[in-house]
Design an enzyme around this catalytic site. Structure first.
Site, PDB file in Angstrom:
ATOM      1  N   ASP A   1       0.844  -1.194   0.000  1.00  0.00           N
ATOM      2  CA  ASP A   1       0.000   0.000   0.000  1.00  0.00           C
ATOM      3  C   ASP A   1       0.883   1.249   0.000  1.00  0.00           C
ATOM      4  O   ASP A   1       1.626   1.471   0.962  1.00  0.00           O
ATOM      5  CB  ASP A   1      -0.871  -0.048   1.261  1.00  0.00           C
ATOM      6  CG  ASP A   1      -2.101   0.810   1.128  1.00  0.00           C
ATOM      7  OD1 ASP A   1      -2.028   1.869   0.487  1.00  0.00           O
ATOM      8  OD2 ASP A   1      -3.143   0.411   1.667  1.00  0.00           O
ATOM      9  N   ASP A   2       0.830   2.017  -1.080  1.00  0.00           N
ATOM     10  CA  ASP A   2       1.578   3.287  -1.152  1.00  0.00           C
ATOM     11  C   ASP A   2       3.096   3.101  -1.190  1.00  0.00           C
ATOM     12  O   ASP A   2       3.849   3.959  -0.718  1.00  0.00           O
ATOM     13  CB  ASP A   2       1.286   4.201   0.061  1.00  0.00           C
ATOM     14  CG  ASP A   2      -0.096   4.802   0.061  1.00  0.00           C
ATOM     15  OD1 ASP A   2      -0.852   4.570  -0.892  1.00  0.00           O
ATOM     16  OD2 ASP A   2      -0.409   5.525   1.030  1.00  0.00           O
TER      17      ASP A   2
ATOM     18  N   CYS B   1      -5.422   4.537  -3.650  1.00  0.00           N
ATOM     19  CA  CYS B   1      -5.703   3.129  -3.342  1.00  0.00           C
ATOM     20  C   CYS B   1      -6.897   2.517  -4.065  1.00  0.00           C
ATOM     21  O   CYS B   1      -6.739   1.658  -4.919  1.00  0.00           O
ATOM     22  CB  CYS B   1      -5.926   2.948  -1.847  1.00  0.00           C
ATOM     23  SG  CYS B   1      -4.649   3.696  -0.816  1.00  0.00           S
TER      24      CYS B   1
ATOM     25  N   ASN C   1      -0.246   2.305  -5.514  1.00  0.00           N
ATOM     26  CA  ASN C   1       0.197   3.584  -6.095  1.00  0.00           C
ATOM     27  C   ASN C   1       1.507   3.950  -5.419  1.00  0.00           C
ATOM     28  O   ASN C   1       1.870   3.369  -4.387  1.00  0.00           O
ATOM     29  CB  ASN C   1      -0.849   4.691  -5.881  1.00  0.00           C
ATOM     30  CG  ASN C   1      -1.320   4.779  -4.441  1.00  0.00           C
ATOM     31  OD1 ASN C   1      -2.394   4.271  -4.095  1.00  0.00           O
ATOM     32  ND2 ASN C   1      -0.506   5.381  -3.585  1.00  0.00           N
TER      33      ASN C   1
END
Ligand SMILES: *[C@@H]1O[C@H](CO)[C@@H](O)[C@H](O)[C@H]1NC(C)=O
Ligand SMILES: *[C@@H]1O[C@H](CO)[C@@H](O)[C@H](O)[C@H]1NC(C)=O
Ligand SMILES: *[C@@H]1O[C@H](CO)[C@@H](O)[C@H](O)[C@H]1NC(C)=O
Ligand SMILES: *[C@@H]1O[C@H](CO)[C@@H](O)[C@H](O)[C@H]1NC(C)=O
Length: 607
Positions: free
Chosen positions: A55-56, A91, A347
């Site tokens: 995530d990220d 997300c 992302n």
């Protein structure tokens, strides 16, 4: 040291895992053949797929350099796609695009929360019955998933309806998704369970290992999705029952703090700092729209953000161990040779580049160019691929591996995996990425409230953009909802410091060896097609402008014979800024108003 610890631990834990999954009865759907031992009849059949989704996670802040086990097990043993892009840098829209193979303008899941996004929007768009796990089950796969699926998938709506397509699942749920030390997971059709006091990635590792054990016992090939929340910010959030329409309101409901590592990692990398690249907190403003009005960060900000950076690297250590643990288990089960392992993120992330506070949601390389590593049968080892790939290509890739038919409505195409496929793609594959965004940008850093301009939430972060990359050129072109424009020539300006379309920047007379305006006209026409493309047109957009098929790329479109045609083409523009995909705010549409070139004449085919 740490590495050996992990490997040794795996062998010891395997029997415990078997015992757990057989005795606790939590997995009614996943019971294959309990009498069978770990090694099943998978060999020689269709491959298994393990899909890690962080995530990220950034590529450009060098997070991969701090992950020795991922380096050893995935990068050295597989292919790193260095030009891999997400198409919407946040997300939920990104995950929905990844799992449906569609651009966000075709899912209309464009935000993390209703009314424009989040799990409820995914469901109301009918996508809960039209996404990857459903298609994989139809193709004869067993499907497992643990971790974060989407945003606004909550302790209140998880069963209304349940996420479809999974033989077994154990999801992180809001509002506890981003609480590293108080996560809530929800298994199959059971009620949510709180894991207060335990580190969320360690909890996830147990769940992932358990599912792998179950999957390995089945008769069918499997897909296992593993989606840790690291290195996302720690977030204390309220449930989003109502739309966000006021920045102050968001601030009350959301508190971002740096991610929290497991105890065993909390002192690592004490000297690490955000790389001081030329675009780091520059002396002059860059970009367009609100980015251009950011003030240079103070030393207090920089210090805090370096700490933020270290916390991200530390939380990722748990992911590094998780990956190694899964690879070791695949090996122990005799499945490694017949399993594809994907590693990517939803992302990217920026910290301090262009003066930005920690966050995502922008079109800069830091936010859209993200890690993708693939390892598996026939995948080149230790290769770094230069071809352009995107998240929209992942569902087609996975279905192809599963031997399932492709879908006409996919906006992407399968990613070449073998060396020969890669070589062929070097000349044949498309060179563009369609980037799109609607809504707001959030600053996840420390907000210094003494400065009223230092807003945590910035509205009007709606834009359409494209990346176009070949051996010869490397460009980013964007149109914002206030009709500001951005163009970077990354060949000469890799850090995107000079927006060639800002009124303050002197325009070069030529670009790519032709007058500047001619390049601009082509880029705009390409974006005009891409912003509403569907299916094959998203993959072969030049074909929409030149149906005769004689133009496949920017270089060919630059032929001066097409100058008058491109001069007449409608331009990309917005009527106003909206927080979602509201068609009448989005200016002219190609299908209604675009010109098409045929045999030296052109007209609008569609009206
Ligand atoms: C997984 O789900 C599919 C679709 O419901 C089903 O056909 C299959 O038998 C299930 N696999 C196992 C191991 O239960
Ligand atoms: C942890 O989460 C549970 C709900 O799952 C909540 O009841 C509890 O108050 C939370 N604890 C803290 C310290 O936030
Ligand atoms: C957002 O853009 C609209 C124009 O579409 C403008 O009227 C408004 O002032 C902008 N809001 C902010 C906060 O910049
Ligand atoms: C996308 O969804 C929003 C919210 O439901 C809706 O208002 C809008 O019309 C949809 N856009 C398109 C192009 O269908």
């Amino acid at each position: 040291m740490r590495f050996f610890g992990v490997v040794l631990a795996v062998g010891l834990q395997l029997s415990a895992v078997v015992a757990r999954s057989v005795t606790d009865g939590q997995l009614p759907l996943a019971f294959g053949h309990p009498s069978q031992s770990g090694v099943s009849g998978h060999a020689g059949t269709r491959p298994n797929i393990v899909f890690f989704l962080t995530d990220d996670q950034d590529l450009h802040l060098n997070s991969l350099d701090y992950l020795p086990l991922i380096q050893e097990h995935l990068i050295d043993k597989g292919t790193l796609y260095k030009r891999h892009y997400c198409t919407t840098a946040i997300c939920c829209p990104s995950r929905v695009s990844l799992l449906t193979g569609k651009q966000a303008h075709n899912t209309n899941v464009t935000d993390v929360v209703p009314p424009y996004g989040g799990y409820p929007k995914f469901v109301s768009q009918g996508l809960n019955h039209a996404y990857l796990p459903i298609w994989l089950q139809e193709a004869g796969y067993d499907t497992y998933y643990t971790g974060k699926l989407f945003n606004a998938h909550t302790v209140e709506n998880y069963d209304a309806p349940f996420a479809a397509g999974w033989n077994a699942s154990d999801f992180l749920l809001d509002p506890y998704t981003y609480m590293y030390l108080n996560a809530t997971y929800q298994r199959n059709q059971d009620p949510p369970v709180s894991y207060e006091g335990r580190h969320t990635v360690d909890v996830l590792a147990e769940k992932a290992n358990g599912f792998l054990e179950d999957a390995a016992k089945g008769d069918r090939p499997f897909f296992l999705g593993i989606a840790p929340v690291a290195p996302h910010s720690n977030v204390k959030a309220a449930l989003f029952d109502d739309p966000i329409d006021d920045p102050g309101d968001v601030d009350k409901r959301l508190a971002f703090t740096p991610p929290i590592p497991a105890k065993r990692h909390e002192h690592l990398f004490e000297d690490a700092k955000v790389p001081r690249t030329p675009n780091f907190n520059p002396d002059f403003p860059t970009g367009a729209s609100w980015v251009r009005s950011l003030k240079q960060q103070s030393q207090e900000d920089l210090d805090f953000n370096d700490h933020f950076y270290r916390q991200r690297l530390r939380t990722l250590q748990s992911v590094d161990e998780l990956v190694a643990g899964i690879v070791e288990r695949l090996e122990a089960y005799g499945l490694l040779q017949n399993t594809y392992i994907f590693y990517t993120t939803d992302n990217g992330y920026h910290i301090g580049q262009h003066r930005l506070q920690p966050g995502k949601e922008c079109g800069f390389e830091e936010d859209i160019n993200i890690p993708l590593i693939v390892r598996g049968p026939g995948v080149s080892e230790g290769e770094v691929a230069e071809i352009v790939t995107t998240h929209i290509d992942l569902a087609p890739t996975i279905l192809k591996l599963a031997g399932a038919p492709s879908r006409a409505d996919f906006d992407g195409e399968a990613i070449p995996l073998s060396r020969s496929e890669l070589q062929e793609a070097a000349s044949a594959r498309h060179e563009h990425v369609t980037v799109e965004y609607w809504g707001y940008a959030a600053s996840e850093g420390k907000v210094f409230r003494r400065d009223p301009d230092d807003a945590r939430i910035i509205f009007n972060n709606t834009y359409k953009a494209l990346r176009i990359i070949s051996a010869e050129y490397n460009l980013y072109y964007a149109v914002w909802c206030n009709n500001e424009h951005e163009l970077y020539n990354l060949k000469t300006d890799p850090y995107q410091l000079h927006n060639l379309l800002h009124p303050d920047t002197p325009r070069p007379s030529h670009l790519l060896g032709v007058p500047f305006d001619k390049v601009l006209a082509r880029l705009d026409a390409l974006l005009f097609v891409l912003k509403s493309c569907k299916g094959k047109t998203c993959v072969r957009p030049w074909q929409a402008l030149h149906p005769a098929g004689n133009v496949q790329n920017l270089r060919e479109a630059l032929n001066s014979r097409f100058d008058p045609f491109y001069k007449e083409q409608r331009r990309v523009s917005f009527t106003r800024c909206e927080l979602g995909y509201i068609l009448d705010a989005e200016g002219p549409q190609f299908e209604a108003e675009g010109l098409v070139y045929r045999q030296g004449v052109w007209w609008s085919e569609w009206v």
